[in-house]
Scaffold this motif. Structure first.
Motif, PDB file in Angstrom:
ATOM      1  N   GLN A  63       0.858  -1.176   0.000  1.00 50.61           N
ATOM      2  CA  GLN A  63       0.000   0.000   0.000  1.00 50.61           C
ATOM      3  C   GLN A  63       0.893   1.223   0.000  1.00 50.61           C
ATOM      4  OE1 GLN A  63      -2.859   0.168   3.170  1.00 50.61           O
ATOM      5  NE2 GLN A  63      -3.525  -1.933   2.853  1.00 50.61           N
ATOM      6  N   TRP A  64       0.449   2.240  -0.658  1.00 51.45           N
ATOM      7  CA  TRP A  64       1.154   3.498  -0.658  1.00 51.45           C
ATOM      8  C   TRP A  64       0.111   4.581  -0.454  1.00 51.45           C
ATOM      9  CZ3 TRP A  64       1.177   7.873  -3.887  1.00 51.45           C
ATOM     10  CH2 TRP A  64       2.248   8.763  -3.665  1.00 51.45           C
ATOM     11  N   VAL A  65       0.322   5.427   0.539  1.00 56.90           N
ATOM     12  CA  VAL A  65      -0.625   6.484   0.855  1.00 56.90           C
ATOM     13  C   VAL A  65       0.145   7.787   0.991  1.00 56.90           C
ATOM     14  CG1 VAL A  65      -2.306   7.332   2.526  1.00 56.90           C
ATOM     15  CG2 VAL A  65      -2.111   4.876   2.110  1.00 56.90           C
ATOM     16  N   SER A  66      -0.323   8.819   0.350  1.00 59.29           N
ATOM     17  CA  SER A  66       0.243  10.148   0.523  1.00 59.29           C
ATOM     18  C   SER A  66      -0.829  11.026   1.150  1.00 59.29           C
ATOM     19  CB  SER A  66       0.677  10.735  -0.819  1.00 59.29           C
ATOM     20  OG  SER A  66       1.082  12.080  -0.633  1.00 59.29           O
ATOM     21  N   THR A  67      -0.497  11.654   2.252  1.00 62.42           N
ATOM     22  CA  THR A  67      -1.469  12.513   2.924  1.00 62.42           C
ATOM     23  C   THR A  67      -1.361  13.965   2.462  1.00 62.42           C
ATOM     24  OG1 THR A  67       0.036  12.783   4.797  1.00 62.42           O
ATOM     25  CG2 THR A  67      -1.637  11.038   4.957  1.00 62.42           C
ATOM     26  N   GLY A  68      -0.440  14.233   1.546  1.00 55.32           N
ATOM     27  CA  GLY A  68      -0.328  15.587   0.987  1.00 55.32           C
ATOM     28  C   GLY A  68      -0.165  16.640   2.068  1.00 55.32           C
ATOM     29  N   ASN A  69      -0.961  17.685   1.989  1.00 56.09           N
ATOM     30  CA  ASN A  69      -0.857  18.753   2.986  1.00 56.09           C
ATOM     31  C   ASN A  69      -1.678  18.469   4.246  1.00 56.09           C
ATOM     32  OD1 ASN A  69      -3.473  19.227   2.244  1.00 56.09           O
ATOM     33  ND2 ASN A  69      -3.080  21.204   1.266  1.00 56.09           N
ATOM     34  N   GLU A  70      -2.261  17.282   4.319  1.00 55.76           N
ATOM     35  CA  GLU A  70      -2.995  16.813   5.491  1.00 55.76           C
ATOM     36  C   GLU A  70      -4.126  17.746   5.914  1.00 55.76           C
ATOM     37  OE1 GLU A  70      -0.126  15.745   8.536  1.00 55.76           O
ATOM     38  OE2 GLU A  70       0.463  13.982   7.384  1.00 55.76           O
ATOM     39  N   SER A  71      -4.878  18.194   4.936  1.00 57.26           N
ATOM     40  CA  SER A  71      -6.007  19.063   5.265  1.00 57.26           C
ATOM     41  C   SER A  71      -7.161  18.287   5.891  1.00 57.26           C
ATOM     42  CB  SER A  71      -6.487  19.817   4.017  1.00 57.26           C
ATOM     43  OG  SER A  71      -6.944  18.894   3.052  1.00 57.26           O
ATOM     44  N   ASP A  72      -7.163  16.956   5.730  1.00 56.58           N
ATOM     45  CA  ASP A  72      -8.224  16.139   6.315  1.00 56.58           C
ATOM     46  C   ASP A  72      -7.635  14.954   7.085  1.00 56.58           C
ATOM     47  OD1 ASP A  72     -10.696  15.064   6.962  1.00 56.58           O
ATOM     48  OD2 ASP A  72     -10.928  14.044   5.052  1.00 56.58           O
ATOM     49  N   VAL A  73      -6.960  14.062   6.392  1.00 57.12           N
ATOM     50  CA  VAL A  73      -6.377  12.864   7.002  1.00 57.12           C
ATOM     51  C   VAL A  73      -4.888  13.110   7.224  1.00 57.12           C
ATOM     52  CG1 VAL A  73      -5.908  10.397   6.640  1.00 57.12           C
ATOM     53  CG2 VAL A  73      -8.061  11.398   5.834  1.00 57.12           C
ATOM     54  N   ASP A  74      -4.394  12.739   8.410  1.00 55.29           N
ATOM     55  CA  ASP A  74      -2.972  12.944   8.659  1.00 55.29           C
ATOM     56  C   ASP A  74      -2.222  11.620   8.728  1.00 55.29           C
ATOM     57  OD1 ASP A  74      -3.163  11.897  11.265  1.00 55.29           O
ATOM     58  OD2 ASP A  74      -3.113  13.848  12.226  1.00 55.29           O
TER      59      ASP A  74
END
Length: 183
Positions: free
Chosen positions: A5-16
């Motif tokens: 699995q690969w997950v990127s939370t980006g700027n984490e505006s919702d999920v961190d």
């Protein structure tokens, strides 16, 4: 069978990252967790996720950028993320048994070694280790590393010391075990 699995939370505006890590810690199909962080938005959530991973005996290998002042400035200009105090993150890693990698290569190497150990039922059960080295100098280097990173280096029991000397009479049967011998 391997599940990746690969997950990127980006700027984490919702999920961190802490939420994702916690989910992975509880997923029975995931054996090793790799983490890349620029900053930590919710320290309590991250600590809870790392505790869940530890309770599940899942190795966590992490890269957290922003170790230097220049790196922190770059992260702030890139995502407006505050990287936080590096020494605090180091302490969290030590407390939860997280291996903090300094490069992507190290991240992958440690994750591969952990996965191999899991699949072959060779994960350590306690924080002690034995160093076995073909070089006295390298044994000293590994001892220094163990001292800095935390694994205990208990002396081998007398029967083990004798078995080492029976196999390699000139070895140093202490811990570290230097099998090159002595003059």
């Amino acid at each position: 069978m391997s599940i990746l699995q690969w997950v990127s939370t980006g700027n984490e505006s919702d999920v961190d990252a802490g939420e994702v890590l916690h989910s992975m810690a509880l997923d029975p199909d995931i054996d090793v967790i790799l983490v890349y962080l620029e900053g930590v938005r919710d320290g309590a959530r991250l600590r809870a996720a790392l505790e869940a991973a530890r309770l599940q005996r899942k190795p966590v290998v992490a890269i957290k950028v922003g170790r230097t002042a220049a790196g922190r400035d770059a992260a702030a200009s890139h995502t407006a993320s505050l990287t936080g105090e590096d020494r605090v993150f180091d302490a969290i890693c030590r407390n939860f048994g997280v291996h903090r990698a300094d490069s992507v290569e190290e991240l992958l190497d440690v994750a591969y070694a952990a996965l191999h150990a899991i699949r072959h039922c060779r994960m350590p059960r306690n924080p002690s280790t034995v160093i076995l080295s073909p070089s006295g100098g390298f044994a000293v280097h590994m001892t220094d590393q163990a001292e800095q990173l935390g694994p205990e280096l208990p002396p081998p029991p007398p029967a083990v010391r004798q078995a080492i000397l029976d196999m390699v009479p000139y070895a140093s049967a202490a811990n570290p075990v230097d099998i090159t011998g002595r003059c």
